[in-house]
Design a protein around this motif. Sequence first.
Motif, PDB file in Angstrom:
ATOM      1  N   ARG A  41      77.511  89.976  71.092  1.00 37.78           N
ATOM      2  CA  ARG A  41      78.830  89.431  70.809  1.00 37.78           C
ATOM      3  C   ARG A  41      80.333  90.518  71.647  1.00 37.78           C
ATOM      4  NH1 ARG A  41      80.591  85.203  70.087  1.00 37.78           N
ATOM      5  NH2 ARG A  41      78.863  84.200  68.890  1.00 37.78           N
ATOM      6  N   GLU A  42      79.534  91.592  71.950  1.00 37.35           N
ATOM      7  CA  GLU A  42      80.720  92.709  72.450  1.00 37.35           C
ATOM      8  C   GLU A  42      80.627  92.904  73.692  1.00 37.35           C
ATOM      9  OE1 GLU A  42      79.887  96.276  69.884  1.00 37.35           O
ATOM     10  OE2 GLU A  42      80.532  95.510  68.087  1.00 37.35           O
ATOM     11  N   GLY A  43      79.552  92.375  74.147  1.00 36.39           N
ATOM     12  CA  GLY A  43      79.112  92.427  75.691  1.00 36.39           C
ATOM     13  C   GLY A  43      78.960  91.241  76.499  1.00 36.39           C
ATOM     14  N   GLU A  44      79.447  91.817  77.920  1.00 37.88           N
ATOM     15  CA  GLU A  44      79.963  90.935  78.779  1.00 37.88           C
ATOM     16  C   GLU A  44      78.946  89.706  78.430  1.00 37.88           C
ATOM     17  OE1 GLU A  44      80.573  92.357  82.755  1.00 37.88           O
ATOM     18  OE2 GLU A  44      81.511  93.750  81.753  1.00 37.88           O
ATOM     19  N   GLY A  45      77.301  89.758  78.783  1.00 35.01           N
ATOM     20  CA  GLY A  45      76.786  88.628  78.228  1.00 35.01           C
ATOM     21  C   GLY A  45      76.784  87.583  79.745  1.00 35.01           C
ATOM     22  N   GLU A  46      75.643  86.286  79.941  1.00 31.50           N
ATOM     23  CA  GLU A  46      75.351  86.374  81.552  1.00 31.50           C
ATOM     24  C   GLU A  46      76.366  85.313  81.670  1.00 31.50           C
ATOM     25  OE1 GLU A  46      73.086  86.863  82.857  1.00 31.50           O
ATOM     26  OE2 GLU A  46      71.493  88.375  82.415  1.00 31.50           O
ATOM     27  N   ARG A  47      76.500  85.436  82.664  1.00 28.43           N
ATOM     28  CA  ARG A  47      76.863  83.981  83.684  1.00 28.43           C
ATOM     29  C   ARG A  47      76.585  82.369  82.998  1.00 28.43           C
ATOM     30  NH1 ARG A  47      77.504  84.655  89.655  1.00 28.43           N
ATOM     31  NH2 ARG A  47      78.848  82.837  88.935  1.00 28.43           N
ATOM     32  N   PRO A  48      76.895  81.804  82.697  1.00 26.29           N
ATOM     33  CA  PRO A  48      76.667  80.138  82.157  1.00 26.29           C
ATOM     34  C   PRO A  48      75.382  79.727  83.691  1.00 26.29           C
ATOM     35  CG  PRO A  48      80.047  80.083  81.730  1.00 26.29           C
ATOM     36  CD  PRO A  48      78.255  82.084  82.259  1.00 26.29           C
ATOM     37  N   GLU A  72      59.946  96.139  74.793  1.00 22.66           N
ATOM     38  CA  GLU A  72      59.196  95.356  74.616  1.00 22.66           C
ATOM     39  C   GLU A  72      58.701  95.745  73.596  1.00 22.66           C
ATOM     40  OE1 GLU A  72      56.585  94.528  77.575  1.00 22.66           O
ATOM     41  OE2 GLU A  72      57.740  94.206  79.434  1.00 22.66           O
ATOM     42  N   ASP A  73      58.244  96.860  73.105  1.00 22.89           N
ATOM     43  CA  ASP A  73      57.990  98.265  71.409  1.00 22.89           C
ATOM     44  C   ASP A  73      58.555  96.784  71.308  1.00 22.89           C
ATOM     45  OD1 ASP A  73      59.754  99.122  72.707  1.00 22.89           O
ATOM     46  OD2 ASP A  73      58.574 101.270  71.538  1.00 22.89           O
ATOM     47  N   GLN A  74      60.056  96.997  71.083  1.00 24.97           N
ATOM     48  CA  GLN A  74      60.637  96.502  69.790  1.00 24.97           C
ATOM     49  C   GLN A  74      60.699  95.299  69.956  1.00 24.97           C
ATOM     50  OE1 GLN A  74      64.701  98.025  71.519  1.00 24.97           O
ATOM     51  NE2 GLN A  74      64.844  98.754  69.570  1.00 24.97           N
ATOM     52  N   LEU A  75      60.663  93.905  70.810  1.00 28.26           N
ATOM     53  CA  LEU A  75      60.310  92.890  70.540  1.00 28.26           C
ATOM     54  C   LEU A  75      59.129  92.426  69.846  1.00 28.26           C
ATOM     55  CD1 LEU A  75      62.091  90.146  71.391  1.00 28.26           C
ATOM     56  CD2 LEU A  75      60.551  90.230  73.800  1.00 28.26           C
ATOM     57  N   GLY A  92      67.266  94.635  63.206  1.00 31.05           N
ATOM     58  CA  GLY A  92      67.059  94.662  64.555  1.00 31.05           C
ATOM     59  C   GLY A  92      67.750  93.322  65.432  1.00 31.05           C
ATOM     60  N   LEU A  93      67.590  92.594  65.359  1.00 34.69           N
ATOM     61  CA  LEU A  93      67.997  90.780  65.203  1.00 34.69           C
ATOM     62  C   LEU A  93      69.382  90.541  65.630  1.00 34.69           C
ATOM     63  CD1 LEU A  93      65.274  88.288  64.489  1.00 34.69           C
ATOM     64  CD2 LEU A  93      65.661  89.224  66.535  1.00 34.69           C
ATOM     65  N   ARG A 150      62.231  84.467  73.150  1.00 30.43           N
ATOM     66  CA  ARG A 150      60.462  84.312  74.084  1.00 30.43           C
ATOM     67  C   ARG A 150      61.249  83.527  75.198  1.00 30.43           C
ATOM     68  NH1 ARG A 150      54.604  82.115  73.182  1.00 30.43           N
ATOM     69  NH2 ARG A 150      54.212  81.854  75.025  1.00 30.43           N
ATOM     70  N   GLU A 151      62.473  82.420  75.055  1.00 32.22           N
ATOM     71  CA  GLU A 151      62.781  81.167  75.944  1.00 32.22           C
ATOM     72  C   GLU A 151      64.250  81.476  76.683  1.00 32.22           C
ATOM     73  OE1 GLU A 151      60.201  79.892  77.262  1.00 32.22           O
ATOM     74  OE2 GLU A 151      59.189  79.748  75.645  1.00 32.22           O
ATOM     75  N   LEU A 152      65.250  82.816  76.093  1.00 31.99           N
ATOM     76  CA  LEU A 152      65.994  82.583  76.812  1.00 31.99           C
ATOM     77  C   LEU A 152      66.361  84.261  77.526  1.00 31.99           C
ATOM     78  CD1 LEU A 152      68.581  81.085  74.186  1.00 31.99           C
ATOM     79  CD2 LEU A 152      67.878  80.680  76.702  1.00 31.99           C
ATOM     80  N   ASP A 153      64.846  85.299  78.044  1.00 30.02           N
ATOM     81  CA  ASP A 153      65.511  86.213  78.495  1.00 30.02           C
ATOM     82  C   ASP A 153      66.360  87.023  77.762  1.00 30.02           C
ATOM     83  OD1 ASP A 153      63.300  86.029  80.087  1.00 30.02           O
ATOM     84  OD2 ASP A 153      64.235  85.170  81.544  1.00 30.02           O
ATOM     85  N   VAL A 154      66.274  87.177  76.566  1.00 29.11           N
ATOM     86  CA  VAL A 154      67.072  88.100  75.966  1.00 29.11           C
ATOM     87  C   VAL A 154      67.171  89.736  76.075  1.00 29.11           C
ATOM     88  CG1 VAL A 154      68.560  88.536  73.822  1.00 29.11           C
ATOM     89  CG2 VAL A 154      67.847  86.626  74.043  1.00 29.11           C
ATOM     90  N   ALA A 155      68.291  89.849  76.414  1.00 29.83           N
ATOM     91  CA  ALA A 155      68.418  91.885  76.687  1.00 29.83           C
ATOM     92  C   ALA A 155      68.865  92.499  75.800  1.00 29.83           C
ATOM     93  CB  ALA A 155      68.921  91.695  77.853  1.00 29.83           C
TER      94      ALA A 155
END
Length: 484
Positions: free
Chosen positions: A347-354, A272-275, A338-339, A263-268
């Motif tokens: 883990r395999e992607g680039e991820g967000e910048r700190p 929306e329906d999956q979430l 799913g999680l 809910r709070e970390l904007d995990v990409a």
Amino acid sequence: MNEFELKFQVPAEHAAAVEQALKRGEVSRQHLRARYFDTPAGDLETAGIALRLRREGRGWVQTVKGPGRGGFDRLEHNAAIGTGGAEPQPDLARHDGHPLRAMLDDALGRSAARLQPVFETDIHRLTREIAVAGSTIELALDRGEIRANAAAYPVMELELELKEGSASAVFELARSWRQAHGLWLDPVTKADLGRRLAHRIEQPPAVIADQVRESGRQLQAAVLESGLRQVLWNARELVAGQGGDEHVHQLRVGLRRLRSALRELDVAGLAEDQLAQIDSALRALFSVLGEHRDQSTLLPAILRELADAGHPVQAWAPALPDLATAIREPGVQDAFLGLAELAQALREGEGERPKTLRAQARERLRRLHRKTLKSGQDFDELPVEERHRVRKRLKRLRYLAELVRSLFAGSAVDAYVQSLKELQDALGRYQDATAGRALFERRAASDPAAWFGAGWLAAREAALAAECARACRRTARKAKPFWD
């Protein structure tokens, strides 16, 4: 090499169907007998490393496994020894040149010569390779036993191991087999189970939240992996009949942490329906766990309090919800998968910048802090639903602070979380009184004497609501935001 593998328990009533499904393609059979080694002090176990010698056909293979990148990923190195002769002994030189050799040396130090057998496995394996979306996945149905100290633990599990390609294909195949055969996800390895037998552990301790130390682009993956570990391990013990009240509690904590993160970390990575489906399944499981906790832990405590206060009430023991069934429910298992898939993709992607993650966390923390402490100061004057929202916001505030600790000054985060404890405890006591009153009111439908307990708890609710308001005002004065 890295090993990516999902393991599922196969319910006894579905074992024959799983075997028949495997045999619809080309299969191979193996009888695998292995011994696992460690020092008397358990140095390899402490380091999260498993070392085994396994008889495979006419030859022997020495294997070492250790922590990988996270989640269901592990480092693995196999060294073929050859055929014939007596059973070999462990030789760390067989892993020279592999990163696991350095991990073995760090774990063992000068204790390598003290390696000894700890437990053994005797497994009949049926395997088949399947191509999915350009990837190759090995399915292995294992039947047999894990043995130590003249005791045995039965094995009936299906492993899906990625041989080539993408981990997403493993999840795709896993979902179809889980749905067809009622499988449930199990994070506990044969090595984990063997060590329990060796140590004569009948009920393993509940898994608590571990601190997320990742502060770079992989933070979101690490947060999900941490939450999943707490959830899956405690859920596993409850399904296996080896869990207790603390496992229920820690499973509830893990579910809250996961839902707070989503809910709070904007995990990409999730539509929306999956979430929404995942959150709905986790919320439903949380509700069943809460009902179990109220009836197995809270109710006896209230009955004791009433008796100690000189107002004994006829005790009753309501039927507890079936936690194993709730955890194995298809929607819940699909949510876990799913999680896990999302964590692996992150883990395999680039991820967000700190820097971006810090900015997002700062905005969410500031909002939750302001809304919680503002409305909470008038807690005793709020409608019941708004009181509930205050309590939920405070939990999200605390969990979010803990989850993003690595992005800020750790000592300041710890001090802030500690400053919330008084209010959290006060809200917990209020919620217990509310939940307890509901239990007594339901009981009163068949036992009018229970109305006394309901009234006693209603009076307590009012007093505790006032205490929550005072605790919130004190917390507002002493809680020092660490994000500004």
